[in-house]
Design a protein around this motif. Structure first.
Motif, short mmCIF file in Angstrom:
data_model
loop_
_atom_site.label_atom_id
_atom_site.label_comp_id
_atom_site.label_asym_id
_atom_site.label_seq_id
_atom_site.Cartn_x
_atom_site.Cartn_y
_atom_site.Cartn_z
N ALA A 277 -12.38 14.51 -9.24
CA ALA A 277 -12.63 14.95 -7.87
C ALA A 277 -12.36 16.45 -7.74
N GLY A 278 -13.32 17.17 -7.20
CA GLY A 278 -13.14 18.59 -7.03
C GLY A 278 -13.18 19.39 -8.31
N GLU B 247 -17.08 10.58 8.11
CA GLU B 247 -15.81 10.03 7.64
C GLU B 247 -14.93 11.13 7.05
N ALA B 248 -13.71 11.21 7.53
CA ALA B 248 -12.77 12.22 7.04
C ALA B 248 -12.35 11.89 5.61
N PRO B 249 -12.00 12.92 4.80
CA PRO B 249 -11.64 12.68 3.40
C PRO B 249 -10.51 11.67 3.22
N ALA B 250 -9.44 11.78 4.00
CA ALA B 250 -8.32 10.83 3.85
C ALA B 250 -8.75 9.42 4.20
N ARG C 197 -16.61 27.35 -4.17
CA ARG C 197 -16.21 27.15 -2.78
C ARG C 197 -14.69 27.05 -2.65
N MET C 198 -14.02 26.53 -3.69
CA MET C 198 -12.58 26.29 -3.60
C MET C 198 -11.74 27.49 -4.00
N ARG C 199 -12.33 28.47 -4.66
CA ARG C 199 -11.51 29.60 -5.13
C ARG C 199 -10.88 30.35 -3.94
N GLY D 227 -11.59 19.66 5.70
CA GLY D 227 -12.17 18.51 6.37
C GLY D 227 -13.43 17.98 5.74
N GLU D 228 -13.94 18.65 4.72
CA GLU D 228 -15.15 18.19 4.03
C GLU D 228 -14.76 17.49 2.73
#
Length: 204
Positions: free
Chosen positions: A160-161, A51-54, A106-108, A88-89
């Motif tokens: 989230a995140g 399932e895609a995030p959106a 991972r986001m930096r 996409g994750e």
């Protein structure tokens, strides 16, 4: 002549319910000055395979609103959900310090899209609308020390995140691109106002 103020339509007599126990969404909705009740939705938030995030965020927002509306059919119910989209994750709420560290590493230096979905449902009238606000966020190339300092001070384990932009988390970011300023915090109020007006709730 009848004063202009007397020609305004009467406020909706329908109760307004926020289908969420999120303190962030509660604070945001409170800004509108409307009486409302917060009710916890009974929804399984496990992502579907592939399932895609959106799609995940939108499905959960709709399920939350419908779930609460089934128990309160006369009310106008707001449901919302947010998922961080890293190429996409889906990245959800970390829950623990260790998971938050892993997320931010991972986001930096990356562009992350925070998909904030909204649904408004009134079962009695058959009203249902939904939409999604995509917020593009560019993260700084954070050091491990910066990540640790931020997490120890802010403890954003229910975000989230791991990005609590309304607090110290703003220092993690290079840029934010969006069309609904409160969407990143968890509830896109411009869209919320539009939808609850359409459902018959007078705001101004």
């Amino acid at each position: 002549m009848t004063p202009a103020s007397d020609t305004l339509p009467p406020p909706s007599t329908r109760a307004l319910i926020l289908g969420s126990t999120s303190r962030y969404r509660h604070e945001l909705l409170s800004r509108l000055g409307l009486p409302f009740e917060a009710v916890a939705p009974q929804v399984d938030e496990t992502p579907h395979p592939g399932e895609a995030p959106a799609a995940l965020a939108l499905r959960l927002a709709i399920e939350k609103a419908r779930n609460v509306a089934q128990r309160h059919p006369q009310a106008v119910v707001i449901g919302s959900d947010q998922v961080a989209d890293l190429h996409g994750e889906p990245l959800g709420k970390p829950g623990t310090h260790e998971r938050a560290v892993a997320q931010l590493r991972r986001m930096r230096g990356q562009t992350v899209v925070f998909q904030t979905a909204l649904a408004v449902v009134c079962q009695a009238t058959g009203f249902e609308q939904h939409d999604i606000a995509a917020v593009r966020v560019v993260f700084r190339d954070l050091s491990d020390d910066e990540i640790e300092h931020y997490l120890r001070k802010e403890q954003p384990y229910d975000c989230a995140g791991s990005a609590k932009s309304e607090g110290l988390g703003i220092a993690l970011l290079e840029r934010i691109d969006n069309d609904d300023p409160t969407a990143l915090v968890g509830l896109p109020l411009i869209r919320t106002c539009r939808m609850v007006r359409a459902a018959g709730v007078q705001i101004l």
